[in-house]
Design an enzyme around this catalytic site. Structure first.
Site, PDB file in Angstrom:
ATOM      1  CD  GLU A   1       3.402  32.806  28.024  1.00 60.89           C
ATOM      2  OE1 GLU A   1       4.553  33.121  28.376  1.00 60.89           O
ATOM      3  OE2 GLU A   1       2.558  33.620  27.620  1.00 60.89           O
TER       4      GLU A   1
ATOM      5  CD  GLU B   1       6.395  35.191  22.498  1.00 60.24           C
ATOM      6  OE1 GLU B   1       7.309  36.041  22.381  1.00 60.24           O
ATOM      7  OE2 GLU B   1       5.969  34.814  23.607  1.00 60.24           O
TER       8      GLU B   1
END
Length: 699
Positions: free
Chosen positions: A141, A136
């Protein structure tokens, strides 16, 4: 039509990097989501998409839309099934994926407690190998009201591992987030400036997942283990806007497939190829004690004393170092204290010939190092490990459940769940042996493994799913991360769900108010200002104080001052909550106001309620951040009358000789005197001096 200076920035930035070519993009220029590039995730996933998220993802136009050149992902505070919120998550899975290149996206996100927007990537083989084996890459974020953004990568190395960086950023405004992904590294960028880099080349820990195709995801989550739930200040609808997503690839790079940084997309070799380390380390574990470890082989004529000697690491392992590394493949065996290992016998017994590629399976079985294969770890006399040798460590979980009202009859099991077992329920069941609310349990896991976890209670209320109610650590509800130590070690990891009870003063008006306190312990102190007007007392004191039973009637501990000389004395004192009983006194008990207060109370007053109406009458207040307005010996305000010109004895409007003569006519009087101007009990020189001081004044 959108026009951005960032286009100019991107052009020059890419030009500086090399021959980048735009291979894929979405400028969101239409009126609907391009279904040839994106598809939607629907639902709540397993355990809130593995993070205990609280939203339900939909493909409704109220949650995902394209308008005025922007992708809008909108989180709404609305009930949908068992979820309290709806939002959207789109992905390019099955429609577009790629390996290596530069990614850029211009994004603006909402900020607020419980909001978790993200632009990220997953390995396209996730359905075959699962997470985290697929890898990932989190390009961006953001959580809650933070003034930073995060860039992270997740991978598998004997369990879930991750690392990343963060950088200061106003995410509520449009910013350009990006990565540069090559065979050797991943670099994270904010507005073209790199803020984090990680190695994914051959020299790194196992990160093979980052050399496979990845696809994109864009989503706005609500709640979850990381941000925690929304609160009353979180604004809904919350909208994440994306201006564009672009992917570039460089046609120049290393074209040698044997190199560490081989770029399969490169068509022009730019001379950047790098190769394996020029040194070689071979580390050998010896199961029993040893005084020397050497190597032998055809290079040394199979002489057990002629080959290189290893250095003792002091932990049962020995290391051979070759600098530079051999240029040819090297066939060898190990020699401990003069005894050469017999891998024919070991292989025949175990049927494990994996470490002896040079063998006929009955007369010889030799090890071989191959050029470019990197460093080696092995065990003397075997292709496996020492008999009975453990490679695990222990994690001891300690969870304090005293801050939450659990476990209960409906949730009667306490468990920890985490990334080490894919966030499946019933990870480790905890027990409270001494009923003190502290639950413990242990996990045996491969040494050096890092993972994160939360605590949950489960029982009949959730059909024993292992995920009834869940908590992270403390008020922030954060996942706890722990790394196992070396072989045989025990690492203790603690978690306290809910906010710990902090005792203190909870009254915001108190001088020692503790904003962190959730339980009042009776410690509040208040600044009380006592004031007493002495102008109607007929006294000229040198000192005035409040006194009472709380300080032993000292007539000095609560001393007042009259800084401006207006006859009103005051002082501010820190007093505990409750009642405060007091009176005023002067000059160390020279005078006290009790006689006046007794008279007031006898005549129906109320300012001195602690009284027997004969001997004492004391004032009483309820302590708080207050200021008293008291009058000496009275329950009423002191009202003074301007005396005018007392020196104008004959009241003719001027102080003249006639006023002096009038006073002289009573000179020496000591009883019933009319012209004792200074009230000292006798008409004398001091009275004449008062008139002379005002002589000539017009009144």
């Amino acid at each position: 039509m959108k026009l951005h200076l960032v286009l100019l920035f991107s052009f020059f930035h890419l030009a500086a990097l090399g021959q980048y070519t735009l291979i894929w993009s979405d400028e969101f220029g239409g009126t609907d989501l391009n279904l040839n590039q994106w598809t939607s995730d629907i639902g709540q996933g397993d355990w809130g998409w593995g993070n205990n998220e609280q939203q339900y993802y939909t493909n409704s136009s109220s949650n995902v839309s394209v308008e005025n050149g922007y992708l809008n992902i909108t989180a709404l505070n609305e009930q949908f099934g068992s979820a309290n919120y709806t939002s959207a998550r789109i992905k390019s899975k099955g429609l577009f994926d790629f390996t290596y290149g530069r990614v850029e996206a211009r994004i603006k996100v909402p900020v607020g407690q419980g909001l978790w927007p993200a632009f990220w990537m997953l390995g396209a083989n996730i359905d075959n190998v699962s997470w985290p084996q697929c890898g990932e890459i989190d390009v961006m974020e953001h959580v809650n009201n933070e003034t930073i953004i995060h860039g992270t990568h997740h991978y598998n190395n004997n369990g879930h591992q991750y690392s990343g960086g963060s950088v200061s950023c106003d995410a509520s405004e449009f910013q350009v987030y990006g990565i540069e992904w090559s065979p050797s590294s991943i670099q994270w960028f904010l507005n073209g400036v790199m803020f984090h880099e990680t190695n994914i080349g051959d020299g790194s820990v196992s990160k093979e997942e980052f050399h496979e195709p990845f696809f994109f995801l864009i989503n706005l989550a609500v709640g979850g283990n990381w941000p925690g739930p929304p609160n009353g200040l979180t604004q809904f609808p919350a909208v994440m806007q994306v201006d564009y997503v672009r992917v570039y690839q460089d046609d120049a790079g290393c074209t040698d497939s044997a190199a560490d940084n081989y770029n399969p997309n490169a068509t022009t070799d730019d001379g950047s190829c790098t190769y394996a380390s020029t040194t070689l380390s071979i580390t050998t574990t010896v199961c029993n004690s040893a005084s020397s470890v050497r190597m032998t082989g055809p290079w040394w004529g199979w002489d057990s004393t002629a080959g290189p000697a290893a250095s003792d690491n002091g932990d049962g392992s020995w290391t051979f170092t070759f600098d530079p590394a051999p240029a040819d493949n090297m066939e060898y065996l190990l020699v401990v204290d003069g005894v050469q290992e017999n891998l024919v016998a070991a292989g025949s017994a175990s049927e494990d010939w994996s470490c002896t590629p040079v063998t006929d399976y009955f007369s010889y079985a030799n090890r071989q190092w191959v050029v470019g294969s990197g460093d080696v770890s092995n065990t003397y006399g075997t292709c496996g490990s020492c008999e009975g040798e453990s490679t695990t460590a222990t994690i001891e979980f300690v969870v304090d459940m005293n801050g939450v009202d659990q476990p209960s009859a409906e949730y009667d099991n306490v468990v920890v769940n985490g990334s080490w077992n894919g966030w499946n329920g019933w990870g480790v069941t905890l027990a409270d042996e001494d009923s003190d609310g502290i639950y413990t349990g242990s996990l045996e896991i491969e040494q050096g493994t890092t993972f994160d976890y939360v605590v949950a209670v489960t029982g009949s209320a959730d059909n024993w799913s292992g995920w009834g109610l869940q908590w992270g650590d403390g008020c922030g509800n954060a996942n706890v991360f722990v790394t196992a130590g070396g072989v045989g070690t025990v690492t203790s990891s603690t978690l306290t769900p809910g906010c710990a009870v902090v005792s203190g003063c909870t009254d915001a008006t108190a001088s020692n108010y503790n904003a962190s306190a959730s339980s009042d312990n009776g410690s509040c102190m208040y600044d009380v200002t006592l004031t007493v007007d002495m102008n109607c007392s007929g006294l000229s004191p040198l000192a005035v104080a409040a006194t009472g039973p709380s300080e032993g009637w000292s007539c000095g501990n609560y001393a007042l001052t009259d800084v401006d000389g207006d006859g009103v004395w005051e002082g501010t004192f820190g007093l505990p909550a409750g009642s405060f009983e007091y009176i005023y006194c002067t000059d160390g008990w020279g005078q006290q106001e009790t006689p006046g207060l007794l008279e007031e109370m006898t005549n129906g007053g109320s300012c001195a309620p602690v009284t027997d109406y004969a001997n004492w009458a004391n004032r009483l207040i309820t302590v708080g951040a207050i200021t008293t307005v008291d009058t000496w010996g009275s329950c009423s305000e002191c009202i003074t009358v301007d005396p005018g010109c007392p020196e104008d004895i004959d009241n003719n409007g001027f102080v003249t000789v006639s006023d002096v003569l009038t006073v002289l006519s009573e000179f020496g009087c000591s009883t019933g005197c009319q012209y004792d101007l200074n009230m000292d009990g006798i008409v004398g020189v001091s009275d004449i001096l008062e008139i002379l001081a005002a002589f000539g004044n017009e009144c």
